[in-house]
Structures are given as structure tokens and as C-alpha cells.
Design a protein around this motif. Structure first.
Motif, short mmCIF file in Angstrom:
data_model
loop_
_atom_site.label_atom_id
_atom_site.label_comp_id
_atom_site.label_asym_id
_atom_site.label_seq_id
_atom_site.Cartn_x
_atom_site.Cartn_y
_atom_site.Cartn_z
N ARG A 11 11.09 0.77 16.28
CA ARG A 11 10.83 -0.02 14.86
C ARG A 11 11.58 -1.58 14.84
N ILE A 12 13.00 -1.30 15.11
CA ILE A 12 13.60 -2.70 15.22
C ILE A 12 13.21 -3.58 16.24
N GLY A 13 12.86 -2.84 17.40
CA GLY A 13 12.18 -3.68 18.72
C GLY A 13 11.13 -4.35 18.12
N ALA A 14 10.03 -3.63 17.38
CA ALA A 14 8.76 -4.00 17.03
C ALA A 14 8.87 -5.30 16.10
N VAL A 15 9.65 -4.89 14.98
CA VAL A 15 9.57 -5.71 13.77
C VAL A 15 10.78 -7.10 14.00
N VAL A 16 11.84 -6.75 14.47
CA VAL A 16 12.65 -7.93 14.88
C VAL A 16 12.68 -8.43 16.00
N GLY A 17 12.64 -7.89 17.08
CA GLY A 17 12.57 -8.29 18.34
C GLY A 17 11.32 -9.08 18.82
N THR A 18 10.23 -8.37 18.72
CA THR A 18 8.96 -9.03 18.82
C THR A 18 8.47 -10.07 17.98
N GLY A 19 8.89 -9.65 16.58
CA GLY A 19 8.58 -10.63 15.32
C GLY A 19 9.21 -11.98 15.55
N ASN A 20 10.71 -11.87 16.02
CA ASN A 20 11.19 -13.00 16.34
C ASN A 20 10.68 -13.80 17.32
N SER A 21 10.21 -13.27 18.29
CA SER A 21 9.78 -13.83 19.54
C SER A 21 8.43 -14.72 19.25
N LEU A 22 7.49 -13.81 18.36
CA LEU A 22 6.59 -14.73 18.17
C LEU A 22 6.58 -15.64 17.10
N ALA A 23 7.45 -15.50 16.08
CA ALA A 23 7.75 -16.41 15.14
C ALA A 23 8.38 -17.73 15.80
N VAL A 24 9.20 -17.51 16.91
CA VAL A 24 9.90 -18.64 17.72
C VAL A 24 8.55 -19.50 18.12
N ILE A 25 7.63 -18.70 18.87
CA ILE A 25 6.55 -19.54 19.59
C ILE A 25 5.77 -20.19 18.53
N LEU A 26 5.57 -19.67 17.37
CA LEU A 26 4.69 -20.30 16.23
C LEU A 26 5.25 -21.74 15.94
N GLY A 27 6.83 -21.36 15.70
CA GLY A 27 7.28 -22.60 15.39
C GLY A 27 7.38 -23.66 16.33
N THR A 28 7.21 -23.29 17.48
CA THR A 28 6.98 -24.54 18.56
C THR A 28 5.81 -25.12 18.63
N VAL A 29 4.61 -24.37 18.00
CA VAL A 29 3.58 -24.93 17.77
C VAL A 29 3.41 -26.02 16.60
N LEU A 30 4.11 -25.51 15.53
CA LEU A 30 4.27 -26.41 14.51
C LEU A 30 4.90 -27.55 14.48
N ALA A 31 5.86 -27.54 15.53
CA ALA A 31 6.92 -28.73 15.59
C ALA A 31 6.09 -30.00 16.03
N GLY A 32 5.16 -29.88 16.89
CA GLY A 32 4.51 -31.17 17.29
C GLY A 32 3.94 -31.92 16.31
N PRO A 33 3.21 -31.47 15.30
CA PRO A 33 2.54 -32.27 14.21
C PRO A 33 3.98 -32.76 13.44
N LEU A 34 4.77 -31.96 13.16
CA LEU A 34 6.05 -32.42 12.16
C LEU A 34 6.86 -33.28 13.03
N LEU A 35 6.85 -33.33 14.29
CA LEU A 35 7.69 -34.56 15.04
C LEU A 35 6.86 -35.84 14.89
N ARG A 36 5.60 -35.83 15.02
CA ARG A 36 4.88 -37.08 14.84
C ARG A 36 4.89 -37.56 13.25
N ARG A 37 5.04 -36.88 12.28
CA ARG A 37 5.28 -37.30 10.94
C ARG A 37 6.62 -37.70 10.38
#
Length: 422
Positions: free
Chosen positions: A252-278
Motif C-alpha cells: 500500500r505504501i508503494g502504491a500510494v506514496v511510491g507510484t503516486g509520487n512518481s506520477l505526480a512529479v511527471i505531471l509537474g514536469t508537464v505543467l512546468a512548460g506553460p508556467l515557465l513561459r508565463r
């Protein structure tokens, strides 16, 4: 051929994206999958504890970064001359590990092969960072850093969780061969690309470590790199220990925290581009670090308000911290790529930033864990929160040095010149 004269930036993006993903796979294998699989195969805990030490080359790679900058193969190209051989060594090392027993009888050779593979992977990283910083124009650097952080995290998922899942189906040895084959495939874009020869009319200065700190920008960037991930790194490490103490199952720790954190970081990288431009790289760095503060803040609030940590709070803390870390990483490394691009030792400059980044996170995690042992988890998360606040202060204090073009343009109320900032 992958690229043409009309799309050199796209070609480089394909090349570096593939290489960063390969690094992530090898990183996930060594840090997440192999310790678990080796223990399941019967290897002693004392030997398994040595596996993370094979990552040492990643911490000290700045020592040979100038060599990678100063020397390059004349036949394959300055950067390709390092990338292709080191990638081949990494694949060979993993294939060697795959044919060894996982029960500990071949432990010295196995650990030696892992150490060799990590040495090859981090040397490839020096050359890849130098290639991206030198060959990409400034408008593409934010995208390059999205590929760097997102590709690494996706690779970690494949090499970590993916390897363990595949091992259940095919067996550990066959699964490791599949991973090595996938890394080998990432060499195809590099083989298809022809690195332009250096301009003989332009002399290239000798790369040296001390050159990084000869400018105010180098000192400012080094300070930010040392600090910006500390709050998230400490919070992430402490959260796993806290959940173990709250009797959460490891899966459960691996699914919620481990995988969740990795997917969240990837989402953050996607959001970073538009934020950088602004907002520019400094503005995005501030926004990312602010968002990472939701992680330790929520963990701290949960400790103080609830006897048992609600799953919803754990998810929110993991997602907020991870998305913020993804945004901050892309923004800070965009500043680093720009600094390296403007200098004459791109691989060395980027390596210094990365090593300071890793050193800061490791040191803060150790400090926070020691505080938890003495005073409880609340102290650890409070220190993680304070570390993020210190980062905000440093970024604000150095903003004019880190992003002078944007500051001058804003002060004069003039539009930025194309390519001057991400």
C-alpha cells in the motif's frame, strides 16, 4: 536518419529524451527493484545493504566531468564518443547481472557489475547534459528539462515497479534481460544521429571544476541546487517511515506514496512548460517550491490533528509535494541549462548542479531522520518545511543574478527578445 538540417533541435530532443529514460530505468533497477529481488532470492540483508552504495558514482561524478568535457572521440563525435561506449557498458553490466544467481553466491561479482553499470550511466549523463546544453537553443531548454525530469521518473517507474511486476511473470533474470534490451534500444537514435564536428576556428577552453564558481551566477545556481529539493526529499523519506510505523502494508505504501509520487512529479514536469513561459524560470521555481511545501505541511498537520493518518490526506500530501517537485526541478534545471549553454564547459557545469542537488537532498534527509529519532516525526516534517522556506528566500535573493534578462526587460517594461528566457 532521425534528424535533418531543418530540425536539429527536434533531433537532439529525441536523442536526449531516449537517453534520460535509459538512465531512469537503470536508476530504478538499482535503487528500487534489485534490492527487493535479491532479498527475495535469498541474499542476506548485510549484502543487500551494499547495493545502494553502487550508486556512489552518481554522487562524485563531478570529479571526472571535466575529462568528459575536454576529451571526445574524433570518430563518433565529442559527445557521441562518450555516450555510445558508456551505454554499451551499462547494457553489458546488466546482462552480466542477469546471468548471475540472485541467492548471494556471486555477490562480489554482482555488486561489481552494478558499480560498473552506475559508473557508465552517470558518465553517459555528463555527456548527455553537455550535448543538450550545447546544441539546444534557449527556447527549447524548458522542453529539454521536461524530458530530463519526466523521462527519468518514467524510467524509474519502469525499472522499479515495472521490473518487479515483470519478474513475477518471466522471472528475475529474464526480466532483467528485457530491461537491458530496452536500454539498448535507446541507443538507436544516437546511432542514427551524426554529431556535427566542432568548428576548427573556435578554440574551446579547458573545462575545470573551479570555473563553475568564478561567477556570481555559478554561486547563486549552486546554492539553489543545494537547497531546492531538500524539503521534498526529507518529507518523502519520512513519510514512508511514518506509514510503516502506522502499520500500513508495504504494498500500500508503494502504491500510494511510491507510484503516486512518481506520477505526480511527471505531471509537474508537464505543467512546468506553460508556467515557465508565463513567469520565467525563477517564477516557476518559486511556484514549484511553494507547492512542495504542501507535502510537509499536510504531513505535519495530519500528525497534530489525527491519531490515524487518513488516506485522503496521504494522497494529497504526496500529490502536492510531487507536482511541486516536478515543476521546481524543470525550472531550476532550465536555469542550469542556460548557465551551461552560455559557458564553455556544459557537461561540467550541469554535473556540478546535479551533484549539489543530490548532496543537499541526501544531507537533509539524514538530518530530518536523526531529528525524528530524537524528538518525533513532527520535528522532522517541520525541518523539511523550513528547508523549503529557506529555498524560497535564496531564490528571491538571487533572482536578478539567475535571470538577468527577464529582470531587465520587466524593469524597462519591454518585451523579452525571442529566446532570451524560457
Amino acid at each position: 536518419m532521425v534528424g535533418t538540417r531543418s530540425s536539429p533541435d527536434r533531433t537532439i530532443l529525441i536523442v536526449v529524451g531516449a537517453l534520460y529514460a535509459a538512465q531512469g530505468v537503470s536508476f530504478g533497477l538499482v535503487t528500487e527493484a534489485l534490492p527487493t529481488l535479491l532479498r527475495a532470492g535469498g541474499m542476506s540483508l548485510e549484502t543487500v545493504a551494499l547495493v545502494p552504495l553502487t550508486m556512489l558514482p552518481w554522487m562524485i561524478k563531478f570529479l571526472w566531468a571535466p575529462l568528459v568535457d575536454n576529451r571526445g572521440g574524433s570518430r563518433w563525435g565529442r559527445r557521441r564518443g562518450w555516450i555510445l561506449p558508456t551505454q554499451a557498458v551499462l547494457v553489458a553490466a546488466l546482462l552480466g547481472v542477469a546471468v548471475l544467481p540472485f541467492d548471494g553466491t556471486g555477490a562480489p561479482l554482482l555488486l561489481g557489475l552494478l558499480l560498473l553499470g552506475c559508473l557508465a550511466a552517470c558518465t553517459q549523463d555528463i555527456a548527455t547534459d553537455g550535448l543538450a546544453a550545447e546544441r539546444l537553443g534557449r527556447p527549447k531548454m524548458a522542453l529539454a528539462n521536461t524530458l530530463q525530469v519526466g523521462g527519468m521518473m518514467a524510467g524509474v517507474l519502469v525499472g522499479g515497479a515495472g521490473m518487479m511486476i515483470l519478474s513475477d511473470v518471466l522471472g528475475a533474470s529474464v526480466a532483467l534481460m528485457v530491461m537491458a534490451g530496452g536500454i539498448a534500444l535507446t541507443m538507436l537514435p544516437v546511432l542514427s544521429w551524426r554529431e556535427p564536428p566542432p568548428d576548427p576556428a573556435v578554440s574551446r577552453p579547458t573545462a575545470r571544476l573551479r570555473t563553475f564558481f568564478r561567477s556570481r551566477s555559478g554561486w547563486a545556481l549552486g546554492a539553489i541546487a543545494l537547497l531546492f529539493a531538500n524539503g521534498h526529499a526529507a518529507s518523502g523519506a519520512l513519510s514512508r517511515l511514518l506509514l510503516v510505523d502506522h502499520d500500513w502494508p508495504l504494498a500500500r505504501i508503494g502504491a500510494v506514496v511510491g507510484t503516486g509520487n512518481s506520477l505526480a512529479v511527471i505531471l509537474g514536469t508537464v505543467l512546468a512548460g506553460p508556467l515557465l513561459r508565463r513567469t520565467g524560470a525563477v517564477g516557476a521555481s518559486l511556484g514549484g517550491v511553494l507547492l512542495t511545501m504542501t507535502g510537509p505541511a499536510l504531513w505535519l498537520a495530519g500528525l497534530l490533528a489525527f491519531p490515524d493518518l487518513p488516506t485522503g490526506l496521504v494522497i494529497l500530501a504526496t500529490l502536492g509535494g510531487g507536482v511541486g517537485q516536478g515543476v521546481a526541478s524543470v525550472a531550476v534545471f532550465t536555469l542550469a541549462f542556460r548557465f551551461a549553454h552560455d559557458g564553455a564547459q556544459a557537461g561540467t557545469d550541469m554535473t556540478m548542479v546535479q551533484c549539489l542537488h543530490g548532496l543537499g537532498g541526501m544531507g537533509m534527509t539524514s538530518l530530518a531522520t536523526a531529528l525524528v529519532a530524537q524528538g518525533g516525526y513532527a520535528w522532522g516534517f517541520a525541518v523539511a518545511l523550513a528547508a523549503a522556506g529557506l529555498t524560497l528566500a535564496v531564490v528571491i535573493a538571487t533572482r536578478r543574478v539567475c535571470e538577468p534578462e527577464r529582470f531587465r526587460a520587466n524593469a524597462a517594461r519591454l518585451p523579452l527578445k525571442q529566446g532570451s528566457c524560457p
